[in-house]
Design a protein around this motif. Sequence first.
Motif, short mmCIF file in Angstrom:
data_model
loop_
_atom_site.label_atom_id
_atom_site.label_comp_id
_atom_site.label_asym_id
_atom_site.label_seq_id
_atom_site.Cartn_x
_atom_site.Cartn_y
_atom_site.Cartn_z
N GLU A 156 0.81 -1.22 0.00
CA GLU A 156 0.00 0.00 0.00
C GLU A 156 0.84 1.27 0.00
OE1 GLU A 156 -3.18 -0.03 -0.50
OE2 GLU A 156 -3.26 -2.21 -0.48
N ASN A 157 2.13 1.17 -0.29
CA ASN A 157 2.96 2.37 -0.34
C ASN A 157 2.43 3.36 -1.37
OD1 ASN A 157 4.90 2.01 1.61
ND2 ASN A 157 6.46 1.21 0.24
N THR A 231 -4.13 0.53 9.04
CA THR A 231 -4.87 1.35 8.08
C THR A 231 -5.51 2.51 8.83
OG1 THR A 231 -5.31 -0.52 6.61
CG2 THR A 231 -6.74 1.42 6.39
N GLU A 238 -7.75 7.73 3.31
CA GLU A 238 -6.71 6.93 3.94
C GLU A 238 -5.44 7.75 4.09
OE1 GLU A 238 -4.30 2.69 3.44
OE2 GLU A 238 -5.91 3.21 2.04
N LYS A 240 -1.49 7.61 4.50
CA LYS A 240 -0.45 6.63 4.19
C LYS A 240 0.92 7.10 4.67
CE LYS A 240 -2.73 4.60 0.16
NZ LYS A 240 -2.55 4.08 -1.22
#
Length: 320
Positions: A156-157, A231, A238, A240
């Motif tokens: 999920e980078n 998360t 979201e 990150k």
Amino acid sequence: MPMPTSLPEPQAVASSITRSAIFLVATLADGDAHAETVRAWCADVAAVVRAVGHRVPDGNLSCVCGFGSDAWDRLFGAPRPAALHPFREFGAGERMAPATPGDLLLHIRAEAMDLCFELATQLLGKLGDAVRVVDEVHGFRNFDMRAMIGFVDGTENPTGREAAGFTVIGEEDAGFAGGSYVMVQKYLHDMAGWNALPVEAQELIIGRRKLSDIELDASVKPSNSHSALTTLDDNGQEVKILRNNMVFGRPGAGEFGTYFIAYARSPAPIEQMLENMFVGRPPGNYDRLLDFSRAVTGGLFFVPSADLLEALADRGGAGQ
């Protein structure tokens, strides 16, 4: 998260994950002369990286340099990055994210270890006895980006403009725009215990399929899975961080580890993830991966922009 514009040139925070890396954490020696050595060294870092990297143009060599909270005050004084503070510890007992000594971080990356090794040697040689290395890890990329535990890492980078938006400081701390924060932890794994689990049990702990790397459906993914607890949501968006984790180990010594390293424009999201993992969300609903993985180091550092890093050579420490 919008990408900051018109900023000083960042250090190589968003460089791609390479096949090899060296992580060096050092403490500063006492004395004004040693502090002056480190300040002068800041002006030389970029030139040393260019000189070593030029020998292998396709080696993808880079180095990110960061400073801890106490070191910043001693070396550079005020002003200081707004969110820089000592590493916050989370958890208790055997499930603990400990803070360990560290004033200077070097994150060196390249496609081959010889390049990393040469750069580390040159940079530390210039520092001499002004610093003492307290942790050194030589990491490697493991097969198809898989962590030591066999799951793909960093799926999920953020990438491209999104990566800059989540990692590069902008107008919120204008004096340090172009900089980043970086957190590091060294984890050691109980691989015998982990490998004794059925794959289905491992997948429930991580929240993803082991072979395909597909995230588990929300109807079956546990709320204490690693994926669920790391998360973060901010008003439906979201939040990150950029992970550059690497595998390391010594099979002969029974050492199997992951070097966790994460960049962000604020320490807050990384700290929230650690709190979720080690304390739980809600408290007690902790990350079950920690039953098999133990954090043994922890440090938070500020990464100045490339421009500021060079300019720090002319700064004075606290009281100067």
